[in-house]
Design a protein around this motif. Sequence first.
Motif, PDB file in Angstrom:
ATOM      1  N   VAL A 309      41.753  67.642  44.539  1.00 31.86           N
ATOM      2  CA  VAL A 309      40.745  66.740  45.096  1.00 31.86           C
ATOM      3  C   VAL A 309      40.309  65.739  44.033  1.00 31.86           C
ATOM      4  N   CYS A 310      40.292  64.466  44.395  1.00 31.01           N
ATOM      5  CA  CYS A 310      39.696  63.447  43.531  1.00 31.01           C
ATOM      6  C   CYS A 310      38.786  62.572  44.398  1.00 31.01           C
ATOM      7  N   LEU A 311      38.142  61.607  43.773  1.00 33.30           N
ATOM      8  CA  LEU A 311      37.198  60.756  44.497  1.00 33.30           C
ATOM      9  C   LEU A 311      37.644  59.300  44.435  1.00 33.30           C
ATOM     10  N   PHE A 312      37.640  58.649  45.577  1.00 32.80           N
ATOM     11  CA  PHE A 312      37.705  57.191  45.631  1.00 32.80           C
ATOM     12  C   PHE A 312      36.267  56.679  45.692  1.00 32.80           C
ATOM     13  N   THR A 313      36.054  55.438  45.274  1.00 33.08           N
ATOM     14  CA  THR A 313      34.759  54.791  45.456  1.00 33.08           C
ATOM     15  C   THR A 313      35.040  53.443  46.092  1.00 33.08           C
ATOM     16  N   ASN A 314      34.700  53.316  47.363  1.00 28.98           N
ATOM     17  CA  ASN A 314      35.135  52.165  48.157  1.00 28.98           C
ATOM     18  C   ASN A 314      34.021  51.166  48.395  1.00 28.98           C
ATOM     19  N   VAL A 315      34.395  49.884  48.383  1.00 26.30           N
ATOM     20  CA  VAL A 315      33.550  48.838  48.948  1.00 26.30           C
ATOM     21  C   VAL A 315      34.248  48.312  50.192  1.00 26.30           C
ATOM     22  N   GLU A 316      33.524  47.526  50.976  1.00 23.64           N
ATOM     23  CA  GLU A 316      34.008  47.177  52.308  1.00 23.64           C
ATOM     24  C   GLU A 316      35.360  46.471  52.284  1.00 23.64           C
ATOM     25  N   ASP A 317      35.558  45.530  51.368  1.00 24.91           N
ATOM     26  CA  ASP A 317      36.825  44.784  51.363  1.00 24.91           C
ATOM     27  C   ASP A 317      37.900  45.452  50.503  1.00 24.91           C
ATOM     28  N   GLU A 318      37.569  46.558  49.862  1.00 28.68           N
ATOM     29  CA  GLU A 318      38.496  47.362  49.060  1.00 28.68           C
ATOM     30  C   GLU A 318      39.055  46.642  47.839  1.00 28.68           C
ATOM     31  N   HIS A 319      38.401  45.581  47.399  1.00 29.47           N
ATOM     32  CA  HIS A 319      38.735  44.974  46.114  1.00 29.47           C
ATOM     33  C   HIS A 319      37.828  45.578  45.043  1.00 29.47           C
ATOM     34  N   PHE A 320      38.030  45.175  43.786  1.00 33.41           N
ATOM     35  CA  PHE A 320      37.269  45.746  42.675  1.00 33.41           C
ATOM     36  C   PHE A 320      35.912  45.053  42.541  1.00 33.41           C
ATOM     37  N   VAL A 321      35.105  45.585  41.646  1.00 31.25           N
ATOM     38  CA  VAL A 321      33.907  44.900  41.165  1.00 31.25           C
ATOM     39  C   VAL A 321      34.018  44.797  39.648  1.00 31.25           C
ATOM     40  N   GLY A 358      31.344  38.231  24.550  1.00 27.57           N
ATOM     41  CA  GLY A 358      31.098  36.812  24.766  1.00 27.57           C
ATOM     42  C   GLY A 358      32.333  35.954  24.899  1.00 27.57           C
ATOM     43  N   LYS A 359      33.476  36.569  25.128  1.00 23.80           N
ATOM     44  CA  LYS A 359      34.726  35.822  25.283  1.00 23.80           C
ATOM     45  C   LYS A 359      35.046  35.696  26.768  1.00 23.80           C
ATOM     46  N   THR A 360      35.531  34.524  27.196  1.00 25.50           N
ATOM     47  CA  THR A 360      35.882  34.328  28.603  1.00 25.50           C
ATOM     48  C   THR A 360      37.263  34.915  28.879  1.00 25.50           C
ATOM     49  N   PRO A 361      37.380  35.882  29.791  1.00 26.91           N
ATOM     50  CA  PRO A 361      38.697  36.459  30.099  1.00 26.91           C
ATOM     51  C   PRO A 361      39.638  35.401  30.667  1.00 26.91           C
ATOM     52  N   PRO A 362      40.930  35.485  30.382  1.00 26.67           N
ATOM     53  CA  PRO A 362      41.885  34.467  30.831  1.00 26.67           C
ATOM     54  C   PRO A 362      42.391  34.699  32.245  1.00 26.67           C
ATOM     55  N   PHE A 363      41.539  35.173  33.138  1.00 27.54           N
ATOM     56  CA  PHE A 363      41.926  35.465  34.515  1.00 27.54           C
ATOM     57  C   PHE A 363      40.859  34.949  35.467  1.00 27.54           C
ATOM     58  N   ASP A 364      41.283  34.646  36.683  1.00 27.63           N
ATOM     59  CA  ASP A 364      40.337  34.303  37.743  1.00 27.63           C
ATOM     60  C   ASP A 364      39.802  35.612  38.317  1.00 27.63           C
ATOM     61  N   LEU A 365      38.531  35.893  38.073  1.00 27.07           N
ATOM     62  CA  LEU A 365      37.920  37.145  38.512  1.00 27.07           C
ATOM     63  C   LEU A 365      37.030  36.958  39.745  1.00 27.07           C
ATOM     64  N   SER A 366      37.130  35.819  40.393  1.00 25.37           N
ATOM     65  CA  SER A 366      36.226  35.530  41.515  1.00 25.37           C
ATOM     66  C   SER A 366      36.389  36.537  42.667  1.00 25.37           C
ATOM     67  N   LEU A 367      37.585  37.084  42.820  1.00 27.63           N
ATOM     68  CA  LEU A 367      37.827  38.072  43.873  1.00 27.63           C
ATOM     69  C   LEU A 367      36.966  39.315  43.670  1.00 27.63           C
ATOM     70  N   PHE A 368      36.519  39.544  42.434  1.00 25.80           N
ATOM     71  CA  PHE A 368      35.844  40.799  42.082  1.00 25.80           C
ATOM     72  C   PHE A 368      34.344  40.625  41.854  1.00 25.80           C
ATOM     73  N   SER A 369      33.783  39.497  42.270  1.00 27.89           N
ATOM     74  CA  SER A 369      32.373  39.217  42.013  1.00 27.89           C
ATOM     75  C   SER A 369      31.475  40.183  42.791  1.00 27.89           C
ATOM     76  N   LEU A 370      30.368  40.499  42.207  1.00 30.14           N
ATOM     77  CA  LEU A 370      29.417  41.430  42.824  1.00 30.14           C
ATOM     78  C   LEU A 370      28.694  40.785  44.005  1.00 30.14           C
ATOM     79  N   ASP A 371      28.424  39.486  43.909  1.00 32.20           N
ATOM     80  CA  ASP A 371      27.632  38.849  44.967  1.00 32.20           C
ATOM     81  C   ASP A 371      28.388  38.701  46.282  1.00 32.20           C
ATOM     82  N   ARG A 372      29.715  38.883  46.277  1.00 30.32           N
ATOM     83  CA  ARG A 372      30.456  38.806  47.554  1.00 30.32           C
ATOM     84  C   ARG A 372      30.075  39.937  48.501  1.00 30.32           C
ATOM     85  N   LEU A 373      29.495  41.018  47.916  1.00 33.46           N
ATOM     86  CA  LEU A 373      29.134  42.176  48.725  1.00 33.46           C
ATOM     87  C   LEU A 373      27.752  42.026  49.361  1.00 33.46           C
TER      88      LEU A 373
END
Length: 373
Positions: A309-321, A358-373
């Motif tokens: 047994v393990c645990l998933f932790t889901n949000v509605e759209d199943e993307h990350f935060v 304080g470094k900007t990651p070199p990826f588009d992280l908009s898919l994982f924003s907290l405010d989308r929820l």
Amino acid sequence: MAHDVIVVGLGGMGSAACWQLARRDVRVLGIERFDIGHQMGSSHGLNRIIRLAYFEHPAYVPLLRRAYSLWREAEQLSGEQLLFVTGSLDIGPEGSRVVEGSLASCAEHGLEHALLDAGTVHTRFPGYRLPPGFSAVYQGDGGFVASERAILAHLQMASAAGAELHARERVIAIEPRAGGVAVVTDQARYEAGRVIVSAGAWIADLVPALAGKAVPERQVLGWFQPKRPELFMPDRFPVSNLLAEEGHLYQFPIWGIPGFKIGVYHHLHESGHADALSREPTARDEALLRSVVGRYFPEADGPLLRLGVCLFTNVEDEHFVIDTAPGAEEVIVASPCSGHGFKFASVVGEILADIATGKTPPFDLSLFSLDRL
């Protein structure tokens, strides 16, 4: 302050973040509620699938490319193999979201792949028995990460680089304030410039913005002894996702335990607080898994070897935060991963270390924003 960054939760994401911070000479404290390498969270059960043809969204592919690179680097530095390549299959009825999504990621990112019908899959990989009308996207870079080994390797390297690690210490509260943050546990109070909260199924207890939105779910994995083990070895059985009428199945070849490993996303749809979900497998769990083994992998339908047994932790759209907490830039949030996050742990650890320093990651992280929820 005694520490620059505190990491709460030392599973997949937290262990990688500790290593990435420590190797940058950041004063980092990692705090784990349970033992190091425990069986209470989301990353045990020997291994986790990694795949480059990502049907969930093409935006994951650049992250995956970096994840592969970092897993290989971790292997070299730790002296232990962590990434095993078997190839991967994304399977479903023709035109299904798994097949079409995988094809879209392959097309957008120029990934070498092949579209196979059900008969061809059986000919090439006889452990699979797919219904007529099913198809599969084969991509040769897929495989699995030795998840338990990987966490320990990250923490060993973090410790060697100067990280301070605490186990069996529960975080009770996180108190952000201008210029820093306090982390209160059942044993002490710590101060740091920033905190990374990667507490998995317990994250909503510590991040109010995720209350009611990050929902733990009980997940069960099964290992079955094949009637023909040679068909399920890593050189003959690619890892896979299979969208079927019974649900979304995921499969592994024999490795570590002499059994074929399978799970069904959302299993019996049992959700609740992480402390309330049962870690004890049942006959009902076995019956669900055995029903799909018998239908799609009949040569693996032998004696049960293990249930876990393990645990998933889901949000509605199943993307990350992956974001900072609302109104508290000092609090960096890394979870949930909705059951498909471990393969990204190496790169998410690097991203979290970037944000924390304080470094900007070199990826588009908009898919994982907290405010989308």
